[in-house]
Design a protein around this motif. Structure first.
Motif, short mmCIF file in Angstrom:
data_model
loop_
_atom_site.label_atom_id
_atom_site.label_comp_id
_atom_site.label_asym_id
_atom_site.label_seq_id
_atom_site.Cartn_x
_atom_site.Cartn_y
_atom_site.Cartn_z
N LEU A 229 0.83 -1.20 0.00
CA LEU A 229 0.00 0.00 0.00
C LEU A 229 0.87 1.25 0.00
N HIS A 230 0.26 2.38 -0.37
CA HIS A 230 0.97 3.66 -0.25
C HIS A 230 1.39 3.88 1.19
N LEU A 231 2.64 4.31 1.36
CA LEU A 231 3.24 4.41 2.69
C LEU A 231 3.61 5.85 3.00
N ASP A 232 3.02 6.40 4.05
CA ASP A 232 3.46 7.67 4.62
C ASP A 232 4.32 7.38 5.84
N VAL A 233 4.88 8.42 6.46
CA VAL A 233 5.84 8.22 7.55
C VAL A 233 5.49 9.12 8.73
N ALA A 234 5.60 8.57 9.94
CA ALA A 234 5.43 9.36 11.17
C ALA A 234 6.68 9.26 12.02
N LEU A 235 7.10 10.40 12.59
CA LEU A 235 8.32 10.48 13.40
C LEU A 235 8.02 11.13 14.75
N PRO A 236 8.78 10.79 15.79
CA PRO A 236 8.54 11.37 17.11
C PRO A 236 9.28 12.69 17.33
N VAL A 237 8.61 13.66 17.94
CA VAL A 237 9.28 14.89 18.37
C VAL A 237 8.97 15.15 19.84
N TYR A 238 8.86 14.08 20.60
CA TYR A 238 8.56 14.21 22.02
C TYR A 238 9.58 13.42 22.83
N SER A 239 9.73 13.82 24.06
CA SER A 239 10.56 13.10 25.02
C SER A 239 9.73 12.88 26.27
N TRP A 240 10.15 11.91 27.09
CA TRP A 240 9.44 11.68 28.36
C TRP A 240 10.39 11.12 29.41
N MET A 241 9.90 11.10 30.63
CA MET A 241 10.67 10.53 31.74
C MET A 241 9.84 9.48 32.45
N GLN A 242 10.45 8.32 32.64
CA GLN A 242 9.81 7.26 33.42
C GLN A 242 10.30 7.39 34.87
N VAL A 243 9.37 7.43 35.80
CA VAL A 243 9.71 7.61 37.21
C VAL A 243 9.66 6.27 37.94
N TYR A 244 10.72 5.99 38.71
CA TYR A 244 10.79 4.77 39.53
C TYR A 244 11.02 5.16 40.98
N GLN A 245 10.12 4.72 41.85
CA GLN A 245 10.23 4.97 43.28
C GLN A 245 10.33 3.62 43.99
N ASN A 246 11.39 3.48 44.80
CA ASN A 246 11.70 2.18 45.43
C ASN A 246 11.82 1.08 44.37
N ASN A 247 12.46 1.47 43.25
CA ASN A 247 12.72 0.55 42.13
C ASN A 247 11.45 0.03 41.46
N LYS A 248 10.32 0.70 41.67
CA LYS A 248 9.07 0.33 41.01
C LYS A 248 8.59 1.48 40.12
N PHE A 249 8.20 1.14 38.90
CA PHE A 249 7.71 2.14 37.96
C PHE A 249 6.41 2.75 38.50
N THR A 250 6.36 4.10 38.52
CA THR A 250 5.17 4.77 39.06
C THR A 250 4.47 5.68 38.05
N GLY A 251 5.10 5.96 36.91
CA GLY A 251 4.42 6.80 35.94
C GLY A 251 5.37 7.47 34.97
N ILE A 252 4.78 8.21 34.02
CA ILE A 252 5.55 8.91 32.99
C ILE A 252 5.27 10.41 33.08
N LEU A 253 6.32 11.21 32.97
CA LEU A 253 6.21 12.66 32.99
C LEU A 253 6.65 13.22 31.63
N TYR A 254 5.88 14.17 31.13
CA TYR A 254 6.18 14.76 29.82
C TYR A 254 6.82 16.14 29.93
N ASP A 255 6.60 16.83 31.05
CA ASP A 255 7.16 18.18 31.21
C ASP A 255 8.62 18.07 31.64
N VAL A 256 9.45 17.57 30.72
CA VAL A 256 10.83 17.22 31.07
C VAL A 256 11.67 18.44 31.41
N ASN A 257 11.41 19.57 30.78
CA ASN A 257 12.24 20.75 31.01
C ASN A 257 12.08 21.28 32.44
N THR A 258 10.91 21.10 33.03
CA THR A 258 10.68 21.52 34.41
C THR A 258 11.44 20.64 35.40
#
Length: 347
Positions: A229-258
């Motif tokens: 099929l005809h193929l278009d392309v998508a690319l990422p322009v975002y970054s994120w941070m995965q937070v681990y507390q007591n070595n357990k994943f607790t969530g993702i934060l997008y406001d990385v600059n803050t």
């Protein structure tokens, strides 16, 4: 030195030009469910400065529960008035996009999928009238991480949506079904958008950038193989941070600059919180918490584009879509860098 025959030289030149993209339609995904009015002007300027032709706007998602069956969630915050000057028609095409969770196709019967096609079309028309001032819509995009076990139901739904909507249907295509169409099938749609990001489960490999790992990307690209099929392309322009507390994943934060000022790097991709802080009055980071910072730089995107151009057969005219339109994420790139994310495909 052995001479190359004119005929072989012609074939070489012809083959080298075959994959040349001549025109790119600049596009963005709009994926926000809430939005601050303060960001509109900056985002409007980006749309204007980058000569955006299309906006793929996520209208809603479809989820499933045993109690409710299939139901819509995460409705869009997009409003046409926020991104267009008053009394001036929109300079870009808006493509309603619907994310459907794979569980929908695991649980639904054909009768329920018939109803889903009707409901999706009804909601798209409703939102188009309310948020797009009845703007003419010619295409719908469906976003789904379908699997081999849900392929039959997913493709059945797509076949039903086409005549119900009377619109062009496109779908997102992950790299696995792109590489293995014999195993995963080819969607019964008009065209696909190859999603060149989110290549790895974020929680499975602590040493790799799950948004875009170049070696992982290259492993899915098959030189010389053209998708049916005809193929278009998508690319990422975002970054994120995965937070681990007591070595357990607790969530993702997008406001990385803050968050950056409160972090100390401990190894590649990994940081440690060095000061107690509260983010957006909701997330409390404590000293010693670990953060995996998955950053997408302009240079990494340039390298991804080079890999795609070298290994993927593209048509002469394609759409390149950046994920996604968000002032906080896009401030990490200059206007010139964003422009090159599109123009590099034709160079």
């Amino acid at each position: 030195m052995k001479k190359i025959s004119p005929f072989l030289l012609f074939l070489f030149i012809a083959s080298s030009c075959e994959n040349k993209v001549e025109q790119v339609h600049n596009a963005f995904y709009y994926w926000k469910t809430d939005s601050s009015p303060s960001g509109y002007n900056h985002e409007k300027n980006i749309l204007t400065d980058q000569h955006i032709k299309k906006l793929y706007v996520k209208f809603f998602e479809v989820d499933y529960s045993d109690a409710m069956g299939n139901y819509p969630v995460s409705k869009t915050a997009f409003s046409l008035n926020s991104y267009c000057d008053e009394n001036i028609s929109t300079p870009y095409e808006v493509i309603p996009t619907v994310y459907i969770r794979n569980i929908v196709f695991q649980k639904s019967s054909e009768n329920e999928l018939d109803q889903l096609a009707d409901n999706v079309n009804f909601l798209i028309n409703k939102y188009t009238n309310e948020k797009l001032d009845s703007l003419k819509v010619s295409e719908i995009q469906i976003d789904c991480d379908w699997t081999a076990s849900t392929r039959k139901n997913y493709f059945y739904f797509l076949k039903k949506l086409k005549p119900v909507s009377q619109k062009e249907i496109s779908v997102t295509l992950r790299l696995y079904p792109f590489k293995y169409p014999d195993k995963m099938g080819v969607p019964p749609v008009d065209k696909v958008t190859l999603m060149c990001y989110n290549l790895i489960n974020p929680l499975t490999d602590p040493s790799k950038n799950s948004i875009l790992d170049l070696k992982e990307l290259q492993s899915y690209l098959v030189p010389g193989k053209k998708y049916p099929l005809h193929l278009d392309v998508a690319l990422p322009v975002y970054s994120w941070m995965q937070v681990y507390q007591n070595n357990k994943f607790t969530g993702i934060l997008y406001d990385v600059n803050t968050i950056k000022p409160y972090l100390k790097k401990i190894k590649p991709l990994w940081y440690e919180v060095r000061k107690d802080t509260v983010i957006d009055y909701k997330t409390y980071l404590r000293v010693g918490d670990k953060v995996k910072y998955e950053e997408i730089t302009a240079d990494k995107i340039y390298q991804a584009i080079a890999l795609i151009k070298k290994n993927v057969k593209l048509d002469k005219e394609i759409t390149v879509t950046l994920f996604h339109l968000d002032e906080n994420q896009l401030e990490n790139y200059t206007d010139e860098e964003i422009n090159h994310f599109y123009s590099n495909f034709t160079q």
